[in-house]
Write a protein that holds these residues in place. Sequence first.
Motif, PDB file in Angstrom:
ATOM      1  N   LYS A  33     -11.669   9.730  10.462  1.00 54.84           N
ATOM      2  CA  LYS A  33     -12.266   8.690  10.655  1.00 54.84           C
ATOM      3  C   LYS A  33     -12.005   8.281  12.301  1.00 54.84           C
ATOM      4  O   LYS A  33     -10.884   7.314  12.392  1.00 54.84           O
ATOM      5  CB  LYS A  33     -12.084   7.517   9.515  1.00 54.84           C
ATOM      6  N   PRO A  34     -12.809   8.260  13.021  1.00 51.86           N
ATOM      7  CA  PRO A  34     -12.294   8.176  14.212  1.00 51.86           C
ATOM      8  C   PRO A  34     -13.568   6.255  14.285  1.00 51.86           C
ATOM      9  O   PRO A  34     -14.463   6.152  13.680  1.00 51.86           O
ATOM     10  CB  PRO A  34     -13.961   8.805  15.669  1.00 51.86           C
ATOM     11  N   ARG A  35     -12.979   5.625  15.086  1.00 51.22           N
ATOM     12  CA  ARG A  35     -13.030   4.131  14.725  1.00 51.22           C
ATOM     13  C   ARG A  35     -14.501   4.444  15.667  1.00 51.22           C
ATOM     14  O   ARG A  35     -14.309   4.762  17.459  1.00 51.22           O
ATOM     15  CB  ARG A  35     -12.348   3.639  15.758  1.00 51.22           C
ATOM     16  N   LEU A  36     -15.393   3.695  15.149  1.00 49.49           N
ATOM     17  CA  LEU A  36     -17.211   3.406  15.695  1.00 49.49           C
ATOM     18  C   LEU A  36     -16.960   2.771  16.837  1.00 49.49           C
ATOM     19  O   LEU A  36     -17.887   2.507  17.815  1.00 49.49           O
ATOM     20  CB  LEU A  36     -18.558   3.284  14.841  1.00 49.49           C
ATOM     21  N   ARG A  37     -16.354   1.796  16.781  1.00 49.36           N
ATOM     22  CA  ARG A  37     -16.248   0.121  17.268  1.00 49.36           C
ATOM     23  C   ARG A  37     -15.323   1.314  18.911  1.00 49.36           C
ATOM     24  O   ARG A  37     -15.744   0.380  19.645  1.00 49.36           O
ATOM     25  CB  ARG A  37     -15.790  -0.363  17.464  1.00 49.36           C
ATOM     26  N   ASP A  38     -15.251   2.311  18.774  1.00 53.18           N
ATOM     27  CA  ASP A  38     -14.556   2.688  20.689  1.00 53.18           C
ATOM     28  C   ASP A  38     -15.603   3.298  21.156  1.00 53.18           C
ATOM     29  O   ASP A  38     -15.300   3.635  22.506  1.00 53.18           O
ATOM     30  CB  ASP A  38     -13.066   3.165  20.399  1.00 53.18           C
ATOM     31  N   LEU A  39     -16.472   3.736  20.307  1.00 55.09           N
ATOM     32  CA  LEU A  39     -17.543   4.223  20.961  1.00 55.09           C
ATOM     33  C   LEU A  39     -18.440   4.074  22.455  1.00 55.09           C
ATOM     34  O   LEU A  39     -19.031   2.788  22.043  1.00 55.09           O
ATOM     35  CB  LEU A  39     -19.357   5.608  19.952  1.00 55.09           C
ATOM     36  N   PHE A  82     -24.759   8.768   9.568  1.00 59.00           N
ATOM     37  CA  PHE A  82     -25.173   7.974  10.859  1.00 59.00           C
ATOM     38  C   PHE A  82     -24.690   7.016  11.111  1.00 59.00           C
ATOM     39  O   PHE A  82     -23.762   5.998  11.220  1.00 59.00           O
ATOM     40  CB  PHE A  82     -24.662   8.769  11.790  1.00 59.00           C
ATOM     41  N   TYR A  83     -26.179   6.172  11.037  1.00 60.53           N
ATOM     42  CA  TYR A  83     -26.352   4.398  11.078  1.00 60.53           C
ATOM     43  C   TYR A  83     -25.844   4.205  10.340  1.00 60.53           C
ATOM     44  O   TYR A  83     -25.255   2.932  10.028  1.00 60.53           O
ATOM     45  CB  TYR A  83     -28.206   4.330  11.398  1.00 60.53           C
ATOM     46  N   LYS A  84     -25.650   4.390   8.486  1.00 60.98           N
ATOM     47  CA  LYS A  84     -25.421   3.513   7.641  1.00 60.98           C
ATOM     48  C   LYS A  84     -23.703   3.046   7.919  1.00 60.98           C
ATOM     49  O   LYS A  84     -23.072   2.275   7.356  1.00 60.98           O
ATOM     50  CB  LYS A  84     -25.592   3.983   6.833  1.00 60.98           C
ATOM     51  N   ARG A  85     -23.003   4.637   8.438  1.00 64.23           N
ATOM     52  CA  ARG A  85     -21.985   3.856   8.935  1.00 64.23           C
ATOM     53  C   ARG A  85     -21.425   3.401   9.849  1.00 64.23           C
ATOM     54  O   ARG A  85     -20.499   2.506   9.946  1.00 64.23           O
ATOM     55  CB  ARG A  85     -21.528   5.581   8.851  1.00 64.23           C
ATOM     56  N   LEU A  86     -22.233   3.312  11.236  1.00 68.81           N
ATOM     57  CA  LEU A  86     -22.382   2.910  12.408  1.00 68.81           C
ATOM     58  C   LEU A  86     -22.456   1.026  11.771  1.00 68.81           C
ATOM     59  O   LEU A  86     -21.752   0.571  12.259  1.00 68.81           O
ATOM     60  CB  LEU A  86     -22.734   2.996  13.500  1.00 68.81           C
ATOM     61  N   ARG A  87     -23.440   0.805  11.368  1.00 72.35           N
ATOM     62  CA  ARG A  87     -23.853  -0.631  10.342  1.00 72.35           C
ATOM     63  C   ARG A  87     -22.657  -1.046   9.002  1.00 72.35           C
ATOM     64  O   ARG A  87     -22.140  -2.926   9.975  1.00 72.35           O
ATOM     65  CB  ARG A  87     -24.322  -0.620   9.658  1.00 72.35           C
ATOM     66  N   ALA A  88     -22.474  -0.331   8.390  1.00 68.00           N
ATOM     67  CA  ALA A  88     -20.293  -0.667   8.005  1.00 68.00           C
ATOM     68  C   ALA A  88     -18.950  -1.167   9.183  1.00 68.00           C
ATOM     69  O   ALA A  88     -18.227  -1.653   8.427  1.00 68.00           O
ATOM     70  CB  ALA A  88     -20.480   0.200   6.819  1.00 68.00           C
ATOM     71  N   SER A  89     -19.448  -0.136  10.299  1.00 65.37           N
ATOM     72  CA  SER A  89     -18.164  -0.656  10.878  1.00 65.37           C
ATOM     73  C   SER A  89     -18.148  -2.283  11.056  1.00 65.37           C
ATOM     74  O   SER A  89     -18.990  -2.843  11.509  1.00 65.37           O
ATOM     75  CB  SER A  89     -17.893   0.192  11.626  1.00 65.37           C
TER      76      SER A  89
END
Length: 89
Positions: A33-39, A82-89
């Motif tokens: 589970k890579p941290r999406l905030r760090d992208l 991907f967008y759903k996961r991005l919004r959830a983070s």
Amino acid sequence: KMMTIRDVVRDIGISEGMVCGIDKASLQKTFGKPRLRDLEVIVIDEICVGRRKKCFTIVIDWRPGGLVCVCTENGRNALVPFYKRLRAS
């Protein structure tokens, strides 16, 4: 030291399935589970695999080169997971 799965099976005396399970668990823990905030920079690509040309859309974190998401669809709706996961983070 680097070893193939067959080397580990031969040296330790455990089944190939057990080695693969341990390897998979280790990879999941490290890269699961890579941290999406760090992208900062992402790359999106479509790849086709196998004889039947099953297509996947992949999202890659450009800097470290890590795989962020594999979407099993292609085309317009491919990145919805991907967008759903991005919004959830």
